[in-house]
Write a protein that holds these residues in place. Sequence first.
Motif, PDB file in Angstrom:
ATOM      1  N   VAL A  77      69.996  32.945  27.491  1.00  0.00           N
ATOM      2  CA  VAL A  77      70.580  33.647  28.631  1.00  0.00           C
ATOM      3  C   VAL A  77      69.608  33.684  29.809  1.00  0.00           C
ATOM      4  CG1 VAL A  77      71.502  35.850  29.424  1.00  0.00           C
ATOM      5  CG2 VAL A  77      72.081  35.018  27.154  1.00  0.00           C
ATOM      6  N   PRO A 116      77.937  50.617  32.961  1.00  0.00           N
ATOM      7  CA  PRO A 116      77.514  52.005  32.723  1.00  0.00           C
ATOM      8  C   PRO A 116      77.447  52.842  34.000  1.00  0.00           C
ATOM      9  CG  PRO A 116      76.089  50.520  31.511  1.00  0.00           C
ATOM     10  CD  PRO A 116      76.942  49.667  32.410  1.00  0.00           C
ATOM     11  N   MET A 117      77.320  52.196  35.152  1.00  0.00           N
ATOM     12  CA  MET A 117      77.252  52.978  36.392  1.00  0.00           C
ATOM     13  C   MET A 117      78.577  53.709  36.649  1.00  0.00           C
ATOM     14  SD  MET A 117      74.853  50.763  38.907  1.00  0.00           S
ATOM     15  CE  MET A 117      73.360  50.017  38.244  1.00  0.00           C
ATOM     16  N   MET A 119      75.267  30.041  34.225  1.00  0.00           N
ATOM     17  CA  MET A 119      74.895  31.431  34.510  1.00  0.00           C
ATOM     18  C   MET A 119      75.869  32.437  33.915  1.00  0.00           C
ATOM     19  SD  MET A 119      73.807  31.081  38.471  1.00  0.00           S
ATOM     20  CE  MET A 119      72.998  32.651  38.731  1.00  0.00           C
ATOM     21  N   PRO A 172      71.235  53.870  35.411  1.00  0.00           N
ATOM     22  CA  PRO A 172      72.134  55.022  35.341  1.00  0.00           C
ATOM     23  C   PRO A 172      71.734  56.048  34.277  1.00  0.00           C
ATOM     24  CG  PRO A 172      73.207  53.066  34.477  1.00  0.00           C
ATOM     25  CD  PRO A 172      71.924  52.619  35.102  1.00  0.00           C
ATOM     26  N   PHE A 215      76.465  39.538  31.152  1.00  0.00           N
ATOM     27  CA  PHE A 215      75.563  40.556  30.631  1.00  0.00           C
ATOM     28  C   PHE A 215      75.303  41.637  31.676  1.00  0.00           C
ATOM     29  CE2 PHE A 215      71.192  42.118  30.823  1.00  0.00           C
ATOM     30  CZ  PHE A 215      71.166  42.892  29.686  1.00  0.00           C
ATOM     31  N   PHE A 216      74.981  41.199  32.906  1.00  0.00           N
ATOM     32  CA  PHE A 216      74.682  42.194  33.943  1.00  0.00           C
ATOM     33  C   PHE A 216      75.912  43.036  34.269  1.00  0.00           C
ATOM     34  CE2 PHE A 216      70.760  39.914  34.521  1.00  0.00           C
ATOM     35  CZ  PHE A 216      69.889  40.934  34.842  1.00  0.00           C
ATOM     36  N   VAL A 265      74.344  63.157  31.490  1.00  0.00           N
ATOM     37  CA  VAL A 265      74.549  62.171  32.553  1.00  0.00           C
ATOM     38  C   VAL A 265      73.968  62.688  33.865  1.00  0.00           C
ATOM     39  CG1 VAL A 265      76.254  60.879  33.881  1.00  0.00           C
ATOM     40  CG2 VAL A 265      76.609  61.239  31.449  1.00  0.00           C
ATOM     41  N   THR A 301      69.057  29.917  31.351  1.00  0.00           N
ATOM     42  CA  THR A 301      70.227  29.376  32.049  1.00  0.00           C
ATOM     43  C   THR A 301      70.470  30.118  33.360  1.00  0.00           C
ATOM     44  OG1 THR A 301      71.617  30.805  30.698  1.00  0.00           O
ATOM     45  CG2 THR A 301      71.486  28.506  30.031  1.00  0.00           C
ATOM     46  N   MET A 302      70.328  31.438  33.308  1.00  0.00           N
ATOM     47  CA  MET A 302      70.596  32.204  34.526  1.00  0.00           C
ATOM     48  C   MET A 302      69.506  31.961  35.569  1.00  0.00           C
ATOM     49  SD  MET A 302      71.912  36.012  34.960  1.00  0.00           S
ATOM     50  CE  MET A 302      72.240  36.700  36.569  1.00  0.00           C
ATOM     51  N   LEU A 345      78.688  57.206  35.508  1.00  0.00           N
ATOM     52  CA  LEU A 345      78.025  58.264  36.278  1.00  0.00           C
ATOM     53  C   LEU A 345      78.998  59.323  36.783  1.00  0.00           C
ATOM     54  CD1 LEU A 345      75.380  56.278  38.352  1.00  0.00           C
ATOM     55  CD2 LEU A 345      74.987  57.809  36.427  1.00  0.00           C
ATOM     56  N   VAL A 386      72.506  58.257  28.749  1.00  0.00           N
ATOM     57  CA  VAL A 386      73.831  58.629  28.230  1.00  0.00           C
ATOM     58  C   VAL A 386      74.926  57.619  28.610  1.00  0.00           C
ATOM     59  CG1 VAL A 386      75.508  60.488  27.989  1.00  0.00           C
ATOM     60  CG2 VAL A 386      73.091  61.042  28.232  1.00  0.00           C
ATOM     61  N   PRO A 387      75.027  57.195  29.891  1.00  0.00           N
ATOM     62  CA  PRO A 387      76.059  56.182  30.204  1.00  0.00           C
ATOM     63  C   PRO A 387      75.897  54.891  29.390  1.00  0.00           C
ATOM     64  CG  PRO A 387      75.269  57.172  32.224  1.00  0.00           C
ATOM     65  CD  PRO A 387      74.371  57.673  31.127  1.00  0.00           C
ATOM     66  N   ASN A 388      74.634  54.484  29.172  1.00  0.00           N
ATOM     67  CA  ASN A 388      74.415  53.285  28.351  1.00  0.00           C
ATOM     68  C   ASN A 388      74.891  53.509  26.919  1.00  0.00           C
ATOM     69  OD1 ASN A 388      73.240  51.735  30.399  1.00  0.00           O
ATOM     70  ND2 ASN A 388      71.247  52.660  30.046  1.00  0.00           N
ATOM     71  N   LEU A 417      78.685  53.378  26.737  1.00  0.00           N
ATOM     72  CA  LEU A 417      79.183  52.008  26.800  1.00  0.00           C
ATOM     73  C   LEU A 417      79.114  51.357  25.422  1.00  0.00           C
ATOM     74  CD1 LEU A 417      79.948  49.468  28.697  1.00  0.00           C
ATOM     75  CD2 LEU A 417      77.594  48.822  28.204  1.00  0.00           C
ATOM     76  N   ILE A 471      78.508  43.758  32.299  1.00  0.00           N
ATOM     77  CA  ILE A 471      78.905  44.655  31.204  1.00  0.00           C
ATOM     78  C   ILE A 471      77.817  45.684  30.893  1.00  0.00           C
ATOM     79  CG2 ILE A 471      79.560  44.776  28.771  1.00  0.00           C
ATOM     80  CD1 ILE A 471      80.745  41.943  29.108  1.00  0.00           C
ATOM     81  N   PHE A 472      76.591  45.231  30.749  1.00  0.00           N
ATOM     82  CA  PHE A 472      75.570  46.147  30.233  1.00  0.00           C
ATOM     83  C   PHE A 472      74.732  46.817  31.314  1.00  0.00           C
ATOM     84  CE2 PHE A 472      76.604  43.608  26.530  1.00  0.00           C
ATOM     85  CZ  PHE A 472      76.733  44.602  25.575  1.00  0.00           C
ATOM     86  N   LYS A 473      74.776  46.328  32.528  1.00  0.00           N
ATOM     87  CA  LYS A 473      73.980  46.966  33.577  1.00  0.00           C
ATOM     88  C   LYS A 473      74.853  47.657  34.624  1.00  0.00           C
ATOM     89  CE  LYS A 473      69.965  45.808  32.031  1.00  0.00           C
ATOM     90  NZ  LYS A 473      68.952  46.808  31.658  1.00  0.00           N
ATOM     91  N   TYR A 474      76.018  47.065  34.938  1.00  0.00           N
ATOM     92  CA  TYR A 474      76.848  47.656  35.998  1.00  0.00           C
ATOM     93  C   TYR A 474      77.983  48.528  35.467  1.00  0.00           C
ATOM     94  CZ  TYR A 474      74.151  45.683  39.689  1.00  0.00           C
ATOM     95  OH  TYR A 474      73.114  45.433  40.540  1.00  0.00           O
ATOM     96  N   PRO A 487      76.832  33.530  30.888  1.00  0.00           N
ATOM     97  CA  PRO A 487      76.401  34.578  29.950  1.00  0.00           C
ATOM     98  C   PRO A 487      75.561  35.654  30.633  1.00  0.00           C
ATOM     99  CG  PRO A 487      75.902  32.391  29.081  1.00  0.00           C
ATOM    100  CD  PRO A 487      76.385  32.197  30.479  1.00  0.00           C
ATOM    101  N   GLY A 488      74.652  35.224  31.499  1.00  0.00           N
ATOM    102  CA  GLY A 488      73.781  36.178  32.189  1.00  0.00           C
ATOM    103  C   GLY A 488      74.564  37.091  33.116  1.00  0.00           C
ATOM    104  N   ILE A 489      75.488  36.502  33.877  1.00  0.00           N
ATOM    105  CA  ILE A 489      76.277  37.311  34.812  1.00  0.00           C
ATOM    106  C   ILE A 489      77.137  38.318  34.042  1.00  0.00           C
ATOM    107  CG2 ILE A 489      78.144  37.225  36.515  1.00  0.00           C
ATOM    108  CD1 ILE A 489      76.918  34.582  37.514  1.00  0.00           C
TER     109      ILE A 489
END
Lengths: 322, 293
Positions: B92, A53-54, A39, B123, A45-46, A292, B95-96, A57, B126-128, B131, A48-51, A41-43
């Motif tokens: 990805v 950016p928060m 898991m 979010p 990914f989430f 933002v 596996t996940m 804010l 812009v934040p994306n 990053l 870095i790319f999903k959390y 790579p998936g974790i």
Amino acid sequence: MKNTVLDTNTEITIRSKKPTKLHSLWKQIVKHRYFYLLMLPGILFFLIFKYAPMWGLIIAFKDYSPFLGIMGSPWVGFKHFIDLFTYDYFYTLLRNTLVINFLSLILYFPVPIILALLLNEVRHEVFKRVNQSIIYLPHFLSWVVVAGLTFFMLSTDVGAINKLLNAWFGNTFPFLSNENLFWVIVTFQSIWKDAGWGTIIFLAAIAGVNPSLYEAAVMDGANRWRQIWHITLPAIRHVIIILLILRLGSMMDVGFEQIILMLNPLVMEVGDVFDTYAYTQGILRGDTSIGVAVGMFKGIIGLIMILGANWLTKKFGNEGLM
Amino acid sequence: MSSVTKKRLTFGDYIIYSTIALISMICLVPFLYVVSVSLTDPEVYVPFQFNLIPEKFSLSSYAYLLSTNSFLMALKNTIYITVVGTILNLVVTFTMAYGLTRKTLPGRKIIFYAVIFTLVFNPGIVPNFLLVQNLGLINSHWSLILVSLTNAWSLIVVKSFMDSLPPELEEAARIDGCNDIGVFFRIIIPLSMPAIATFTLFFAVAHWNTYFNALIYLTDSSKWTLQMLIKTLVIDSGSDAVGQAGATPEQATLPQETIRMASIVLSMLPILVVYPFLQKYFAKGVMLGSVKE
């Protein structure tokens, strides 16, 4: 005397329990190490790319300058939000978002249902399959292609419809730069692209209906209309309700790709929505904090609406999204 | 079934059949028009005149496009992103999803809810963008690949697919001495082939069609994907839109319209070619996840 004995006893048990609990958790983690490895790579990914950016804010509460960075930029509290809510254009963005969604709710939402009911009445299998294939197809085209096809239908220089108008009446009509038509064109585009694909879920629900119900209805002398009304529609009612509620939960969302492709300066006033505004202000013009703030406002309202929709779905006795 | 088909068509049937045929026509007409114009010989092409069937066929617009550097470059970039992106998407996601099926995994619930949360809160653009900028990925094709490595919807669908697999084979493999990774590669992956086929298609189409990410992350036109190029060719150079013209001086010799339409047809071609054969896999994918969006 008795008391103290008891106390020390319990203390001992607590002490010895705690390490074993942690210990067994650790043992469980070690036992599942390969799962974590898979898991990873998936974790990542989430995270870095999903959390990550928060974290960005907080820029909405700062006067962001790229030279000072996120941390170095000065705090300004709710300034950007106050600016936003007192700015007339904000209400234009809100109106456009809501009108486009409302039109989609009235004009788009019923189409897949009606189309599924029509397809279900077709007894000729080949005819059914060929037509299904054709109406699913636009779903797989990109918005660039759909916008391009719209352009080749409606534009004044190369549009097929304007060529016909020119041949018949000797003049052309600027569909794509007409403020009054923008909302309708965008809605029709969505219907053209996705309504056919949207029938799948209803057709699947209809396929689950027990055929003996129809046989019994025929015996009772029910005509086609009555069969649709009393058997088919009730069978897909719960799917309609769930999709309707989810649709209501995403009233703040307007397809960014679709809108940005259809926007031109002449229709900006009716076509600009939160995402396109965040893009032009935050990325193209470098007004990062406003970009933002707009995105955050939209995200939070969207979150509240989808949670509300989820709550409603459960209230109707269905399994919710979460 | 045959008794039903033999039954005479009623008036209601005719109305239903013709309505469906009309809707199919509405779906098809834009394609037919664009394909037909793109195949028109530039010599006989008359602007502002409507012809559904070309007077003289010619592939010269296609030949021209395939001889330009910008088109070939965009095609190459798009193929690269689609192939590499789709392979990584599959790795990805599967596996996940496999990890998420394991009920005894410590932290499984937290991870699952963290995934679901990304479905309901974003979010914003812009934040994306910041990053990706901070990671130094602007103008790199990796920006398009990495930002869409997997997504919550695919994970939920694949996980529920794996949940429905029979547990007996896995148990047998464990008795034979397979560890968790061995089970994944020898049992789960072979059993997941239908889901892998469907998701290969979904991921590949998504990469091929991506416009938004390319628009904000690829500013250098040599990095452009097909969608970016076509947007510039088709929409920006029209008289209705006020934008920078994408036309190069060489194009002046050929009528722009046939070339623009040919570029759209070429960008759709891979999908149009595989679609009739793989359509059932696409439709199946939707039902793998039932109502969950």
